[in-house]
Design a protein around this motif. Structure first.
Motif, short mmCIF file in Angstrom:
data_model
loop_
_atom_site.label_atom_id
_atom_site.label_comp_id
_atom_site.label_asym_id
_atom_site.label_seq_id
_atom_site.Cartn_x
_atom_site.Cartn_y
_atom_site.Cartn_z
N UNK A 87 0.87 -1.16 0.00
CA UNK A 87 0.00 0.00 0.00
C UNK A 87 0.91 1.22 0.00
N UNK A 88 0.50 2.24 -0.67
CA UNK A 88 1.21 3.51 -0.57
C UNK A 88 0.28 4.42 0.20
N UNK A 89 0.73 4.86 1.37
CA UNK A 89 -0.21 5.45 2.31
C UNK A 89 -0.51 6.92 2.07
N UNK A 90 0.35 7.61 1.35
CA UNK A 90 0.07 9.00 1.05
C UNK A 90 0.15 9.16 -0.46
N UNK A 91 -0.59 10.11 -1.01
CA UNK A 91 -0.59 10.25 -2.48
C UNK A 91 0.70 10.88 -3.01
N UNK A 92 1.81 10.20 -2.79
CA UNK A 92 3.10 10.68 -3.30
C UNK A 92 3.12 10.57 -4.82
N UNK A 93 3.96 11.40 -5.45
CA UNK A 93 4.09 11.29 -6.89
C UNK A 93 5.00 10.11 -7.22
N UNK A 96 8.65 10.61 -6.49
CA UNK A 96 8.94 10.58 -5.05
C UNK A 96 8.98 9.15 -4.52
N UNK A 97 8.10 8.31 -5.03
CA UNK A 97 8.09 6.92 -4.56
C UNK A 97 9.36 6.21 -5.00
N UNK A 100 12.29 6.92 -2.92
CA UNK A 100 12.36 6.19 -1.65
C UNK A 100 13.28 4.98 -1.76
N UNK A 138 -1.94 7.26 -6.33
CA UNK A 138 -3.31 6.73 -6.23
C UNK A 138 -4.16 6.99 -7.46
N UNK A 145 0.84 0.95 -11.36
CA UNK A 145 1.28 0.84 -9.96
C UNK A 145 2.32 -0.25 -9.80
N UNK A 149 6.10 0.25 -8.32
CA UNK A 149 6.61 -0.41 -7.12
C UNK A 149 7.86 -1.23 -7.44
#
Lengths: 260, 333
Positions: A87-93, A96-97, A100, A138, A145, A149
């Motif tokens: 799950x990606x918990x905040x609507x990051x672009x 940005x993901x 990480x 999101x 997605x 990931x």
């Protein structure tokens, strides 16, 4: 040469044995397919290898070093893990993901270096994510997605990628996209262990397979040695009519992606 | 939606706003004082009335608003990131209600009259105790939901005990004192209060200095974060301790000031591209701004009885929070 080796790995949750003395070995450059029915222990095995679950007994080695002797951060740089459902918990672009993924390489206060930026850019390009790079996660489709990931995991430049059903719930074309990204990564001297349910994909992309059943290894080796009628019947409880030729047919249907 | 802003620019902007409000808070109040004269007298001779108003009344009040507001904003952002729950507030793990209980016990047994230190110390002890209890209840490897539930349970217990104390209070004056304190106010701030609050606050902040990156990693869930080299139990322990110390210290001095820790991270999240790590410093400044502004508002309102600042933050915060929910409904799944 073995990159990753687990010997006699056992794990139980409460009284329930999950893994019983499983051996696993990953060689340089290969994709090892981890197959088996639901509940066979595939995901648990992968979690143990990723270090998010500690085995009750058994030895894990990365190259020549034992897992416990390797600092957390170094391990994170060498092994990337893609869990079944992230799950990606905040609507990051998207960008940005993927950034990480560089966290294991960064100092606590350090910024992304030029080299980090280069890796991120090339991962974004390789995953065909350029058109989406500024979109919030999101708002993406399932196939997009999955690619984001995987790109995040690959941005760590890991020697070893552990991917738990990276193509679950994807259509055939997106399955191929993801598997090809994986294969591309492994062709550069890295390796991956991939949990797959689709035996056709497994046969097409993996050099070796390991079949788990009730927490034990039922078979491991080359495709032909693992995908035998007996093994499939024992593991999956499925009956194949005229078995050998059915398996041949199964493995020989291959389709390829029409390049965009 | 408003877009991401460069971090240095955003922090600079927020610092400027916080700084201006801090000055404003020193200069304006129920008594209009000639500012320059007051400043001059402060430097010349500290015993003049104007100098006293500035250094003994206005300054501690502004300092406490700045520090307590920053703590609430910072801890709110840290809690929301750690629990990956947009409803998390600094008080969720028991720190605020524990602090309130500790402080109420100190008030109740009259020890607050004996020494001005007993109230904040009671508060900090209560906060640490409640937080520790939540941590132990939830267990070392607790999931997010277990933590939240344990927090809810301990919060209810602390509130129930406060009600019990109110219920059994010997005099209506004691009840009034406790209730007013619980509303949250900065009006009786002294420099001593500020010095009492400072060590726990700074210790909490220092503990949170290096968690940003781990909180970023947690965006992808606990398993992925762990595989990225994050020591999750240690991170959790660190945040718990930090929140207990900082929020405990703040609440003990100011009383319960609601909504800042909940609302501020939500307000600022779009400007930092939703990155939890970047949100920490931003949210700290945002919290300071909000509390300073609310406290100035309280002083400027023409009311017979001064409205408590906690009442204002809740009155403004709750509708604003609703507005945020409606605006971001499609982002919250």
């Amino acid at each position: 040469m073995s990159l990753l080796r687990g010997t006699a790995l056992s794990l139980s949750i409460g009284d329930q044995p999950i893994l019983e003395a499983v051996d696993i070995e990953l060689k340089k450059g290969e994709i090892l397919g981890l197959i088996g029915p639901n509940g066979a222990g595939k995901s648990s095995l992968l979690r143990c290898l990723a270090g998010s679950v500690r085995t009750d007994s058994g030895v894990l080695q990365l190259g020549q070093q034992r897992f416990v002797d390797i600092p957390r951060n170094e391990r994170a740089r060498r092994i990337a893990y893609l869990p079944q459902q992230t799950e990606v918990h905040w609507p990051l672009s998207v960008t940005r993901i993927i950034e990480l993924g560089r966290i294991p390489h960064l100092e606590p206060w350090g910024k992304l270096s030029e080299r980090d930026q280069q890796v991120i850019e090339s991962v974004i390009a390789d995953a065909d994510l350029l058109p989406f790079r500024h979109r919030p996660f999101n708002t993406l489709s399932g196939g997009e997605r999955a690619r984001v990931l995987l790109a995040r995991a690959l941005a760590a430049e890991p020697e070893i990628l552990l991917a738990d059903e990276p193509v679950a719930a994807l259509d055939p074309a997106h399955q191929l996209d993801v598997m090809e990204m994986l294969a591309e990564h492994c062709s550069r001297g890295n390796a991956a262990i991939v949990v797959l349910h689709d035996l056709r994909l497994a046969a097409h992309f993996c050099q070796r397979l390991q079949l788990l059943h009730q927490g034990c290894t039922l078979a491991v080796g080359k495709l032909g040695e693992v995908l035998t009628p007996d093994n499939l019947e024992n593991a999956y409880q499925i009956h194949l009519p005229d078995t050998q030729s059915a398996i041949d047919t199964l493995l020989n249907i291959t389709w390829s992606r029409i390049k965009k | 939606m408003l877009g991401e802003i460069r971090q240095s620019r955003l922090l600079g902007l927020l610092c400027a706003i916080a700084g201006s409000l801090f000055l404003f808070s020193l200069l304006f109040g129920s008594q209009a004082i000639p500012v320059f004269q007051a400043l001059q007298e402060t430097f010349d001779d500290t015993s003049s009335v104007l100098a006293l108003i500035l250094t003994e009344v206005r300054l501690p009040r502004a300092l406490i608003a700045l520090f307590a507001g920053a703590t609430l904003g910072l801890c709110g952002a840290a809690m929301q990131a750690m629990l990956r729950n947009p409803l998390a507030s600094p008080g969720l793990i028991g720190s605020a209600s524990g602090a309130a209980l500790g402080a109420v016990i100190a008030l109740y047994f009259g020890s607050a009259a004996l020494s001005q230190f007993s109230l904040p110390i009671g508060g900090i002890l209560g906060s640490l105790g409640a937080t520790l209890l939540v941590y132990l209840l939830a267990g070392r490897n607790a999931g997010t939901l277990t933590l939240i539930l344990a927090g809810v349970a301990i919060n209810s217990l602390a509130l129930a005990l406060i009600s019990l104390l109110l219920n059994l209070a010997p005099s209506p004056y004691a009840v009034r004192e406790i209730v007013l304190w619980m509303m949250g106010s900065l009006s009786n701030s002294s420099m001593d209060n500020f010095w009492i609050m400072l060590p726990g606050t700074l210790l909490g902040w220092v503990l949170l200095l290096r968690v940003g990156r781990a909180l970023d990693a947690l965006t992808l869930g606990e398993e992925t974060a762990q595989s990225m080299g994050i020591d999750l139990p240690r991170l959790r322990w660190r945040i718990f301790l930090a929140v207990a110390l900082a929020v405990g210290s703040a609440v003990s001095v100011t009383g319960a000031i609601g909504f800042i820790g909940l609302v501020v991270p939500h307000m600022l999240r779009p400007f930092v591209g939703y990155q939890p790590g970047r949100l920490l410093a931003t949210s700290a400044l945002g919290g300071a701004i909000l509390l300073l502004a609310a406290d100035i508002l309280v002083r400027l309102l023409p009311a017979q009885t001064e409205i408590k600042v906690g009442v204002v933050t809740a009155l403004v915060g709750a509708p604003f929070f609703l507005y945020l929910i409606i605006k971001s409904r499609r982002y919250i799944q």
